[in-house]
Design an enzyme around this catalytic site. Structure first.
Site, PDB file in Angstrom:
ATOM      1  N   ASN A 181      35.884  40.193  45.358  1.00 53.76           N
ATOM      2  CA  ASN A 181      37.246  40.198  45.024  1.00 53.76           C
ATOM      3  C   ASN A 181      38.049  41.260  45.430  1.00 53.76           C
ATOM      4  OD1 ASN A 181      37.411  37.589  43.960  1.00 53.76           O
ATOM      5  ND2 ASN A 181      37.366  38.220  41.957  1.00 53.76           N
ATOM      6  N   TYR A 182      37.534  42.118  46.031  1.00 59.57           N
ATOM      7  CA  TYR A 182      38.161  43.304  46.567  1.00 59.57           C
ATOM      8  C   TYR A 182      38.127  43.232  48.367  1.00 59.57           C
ATOM      9  CZ  TYR A 182      38.209  45.266  41.912  1.00 59.57           C
ATOM     10  OH  TYR A 182      38.299  45.608  40.739  1.00 59.57           O
ATOM     11  N   HIS A 198      46.828  38.460  44.032  1.00 61.13           N
ATOM     12  CA  HIS A 198      46.459  39.841  43.851  1.00 61.13           C
ATOM     13  C   HIS A 198      45.253  39.981  44.991  1.00 61.13           C
ATOM     14  CE1 HIS A 198      48.056  39.643  39.865  1.00 61.13           C
ATOM     15  NE2 HIS A 198      48.052  40.820  40.033  1.00 61.13           N
ATOM     16  N   GLY A 217      45.607  36.198  38.697  1.00 55.80           N
ATOM     17  CA  GLY A 217      45.610  34.701  38.586  1.00 55.80           C
ATOM     18  C   GLY A 217      44.323  34.236  38.363  1.00 55.80           C
ATOM     19  N   GLY A 249      41.977  33.057  41.447  1.00 51.46           N
ATOM     20  CA  GLY A 249      41.121  34.022  42.508  1.00 51.46           C
ATOM     21  C   GLY A 249      40.361  34.867  41.718  1.00 51.46           C
TER      22      GLY A 249
END
Length: 531
Positions: A473-474, A111, A177, A180
């Site tokens: 995470n972005y 992702h 997941g 991550g």
């Protein structure tokens, strides 16, 4: 999210090599000694390895791609995909890749919004963790060991198998997941009550640059601090996480209601900004903003979807909303009580006509085929109504874009910015996620990406400054990147301070200590000063 790469050119036979399994293939960039090295270090079971000549190479590569922007024929593909079955396979991959100078990309759920876990500008291999997905739930001690290849849906399913009153405060997207998600912080509908997912990590097993398997005690406090929010692909390969489970009621309450311009959405969203971060921490209300056509005339309007979970019963929620946020006009018919595991389905859009699908769907790892670009922001004070009206105009103009507002406050205000690398804490009233999306590969991606960039640019006066913060995470390569993956300190500082604020320099210190030659790297990785 996709990938692609040139085929292998020099051929040699693998059938005589003991210790791993691989299809017959060819390679100009990977020497046969690398395969002997893998065989030597694999210890027991054969290591599954796939080359571009393997019949199932493409299916394995694409199975863990969530953003099909990176699945085009022009995107470089890995020279090998390794799908370890045990920890020694990962140790072998690290030792041998380092010995022969191969770049490793590590993938859990696929992702990564910029595909950095499975694309590169240089020859590389992928270590895909999807086979390592065991989950051991300890109800008595409210803990669980979870391997990095598991998905959040699998974690939630296994917890619910053992207990109806335990949960884990992570994201609602079931196919994400674990590896991550926890590496970058991870958040969900319980962040105001229990903080980030990474705040609830209490131990880990990591394979470092030397191929050593370490735990919390043997890795040391600095490395243990860094891996809980310092971003994936920086310090080693986390094989498993020990997580703290949290108590939840037997039934929670959820709602999802829409409001448009005719219903006073501007005033409602403005009021939401003032109250959402001050509500009791048991209540989280997200807002999803989109432009849509309203019935019956089909005129364009703004639709705000208020999506919520409350750790309590419906009557208590209605009383709370009537007192604190009456502008939303929440009614009893809007509220539904259900178990926490059912709320996971509800909040991930797995209800059909109000009826939940079987919880078994949480075990499926299939991802929707979508092309998208994401950016993020943090907001310190409410956006004035004139700013919201400008945002509506931008959403009208930039078709197929959306914004998601995530409230902070509660537990997020109580945890120190330096406790873990995730630093966006007290002072933020909400986070904004911007997304542009399209469905067909033939559509010009830059058109949609530019729409998100213009939306982001418009919001500049209303969001955090010096730095303009962003969520790691972005990942967003617009913030800066090093094309060859060998990031320098000054290059990384540009995005590093946006992602980590004052924690960036400590992360660089840890990186320099544990990986001085910058073996674990990608286009936005933490640099080693020694390198």
């Amino acid at each position: 999210m996709g990938i692609s790469r040139s085929s292998i050119l020099v051929s040699f036979l693998f059938s005589f090599l003991a210790g791993f399994s691989v299809s017959i293939g060819t390679s100009s960039s990977i020497h046969k000694d690398f395969f002997y090295c893998l065989s030597h270090h694999s210890k027991t079971n054969a290591i599954p390895i796939y080359t571009p000549k393997s019949s199932n190479y493409s299916s394995i590569l694409q199975s863990n791609i969530a953003n099909f922007r990176f699945n085009s024929s022009s995107t470089r593909k890995p020279d090998l995909i390794i799908t370890p079955l045990q920890e020694s396979h990962i140790q072998a991959a690290v030792i041998c890749s380092r010995k022969y100078g191969l770049q490793i990309k590590v993938r859990s759920g696929g992702h990564d919004f910029e595909g950095l876990s499975y694309i590169s500008d240089v020859p590389f291999i992928i270590v895909d963790m999807f086979n390592l997905r065991s989950i051991e739930v300890d109800v008595k001690h409210k803990q669980a060991w979870v391997q990095s290849g598991a998905t959040l849906g699998e974690v939630y399913y296994r917890i619910a198998e053992k207990s109806k009153t335990l949960a884990f405060p992570a994201g609602p997207a079931a196919t994400v997941g674990v590896g991550g998600h926890l590496s970058g912080g991870g958040y969900g509908y319980m962040l105001r009550k229990h903080g980030m997912a990474a705040d609830n990590v209490i131990n880990a097993r990591i394979i470092d640059v030397h191929g050593r398997l370490l735990n919390k005690r043997t890795m040391g406090k600095d490395l243990f601090w860094a891996i809980r929010g310092g971003g994936g692909g920086n310090f080693g390969i986390v094989v498993a996480w020990k997580i703290r489970l949290v108590s939840v009621p037997r039934n929670v309450t959820v709602f999802s209601v829409n409001r448009n311009l005719a219903q006073g959405v501007t005033n409602i969203v403005h009021r939401w900004q003032e109250v959402s971060h001050q509500l009791p921490p048991e209540l989280v209300i997200l807002v999803i903003l989109t432009a849509a056509n309203s019935a019956p005339k089909g005129e364009k309007t703004i639709v705000a979807t208020f999506s919520s979970m409350f750790l309590g019963d419906a009557k208590k929620l209605q009383k709370l909303m009537k007192k604190s946020f009456p502008e939303l006009g929440l009614e009893s018919k809007d509220c539904t009580e259900m178990s926490w595991i059912q709320s996971v389905l509800f909040l991930d859009g797995m209800f059909l006509d109000g009826v939940p699908t079987s919880v078994d769907i949480l075990l499926k790892r299939t991802k929707p085929k979508l092309f998208f670009k994401v950016k993020s922001d943090y907001v310190k004070k409410p956006i004035p109504q004139i700013g919201l009206e400008g945002l509506w105009e931008r959403l009208f103009k930039e078709e197929q874009t959306m914004s998601v507002l995530v409230p902070y406050g509660g537990r997020m205000n109580e945890i120190s910015e330096s406790k873990i690398p995730y630093a966006h804490r007290d002072g933020n009233i909400f986070k904004i996620v911007y997304m542009g999306y399209w469905i067909r590969e033939e559509e010009p991606s830059e058109k949609y990406i530019d729409r998100v960039r213009r939306l982001y640019e418009y919001m500049t006066p209303y969001v955090s400054k010096s730095p303009r913060e962003a969520y790691v995470n972005y990942r967003d390569l617009d913030l800066g990147q090093n094309k060859n993956g060998t990031t320098t300190y000054l290059e990384a500082k540009v995005w590093g301070e946006k992602y980590y604020k004052g924690n960036f320099n400590r992360l660089v210190h840890v990186k320099t200590k544990v990986d001085p030659n910058n073996f674990f790297r990608h286009e936005q990785s933490i640099p080693s000063i020694a390198y």
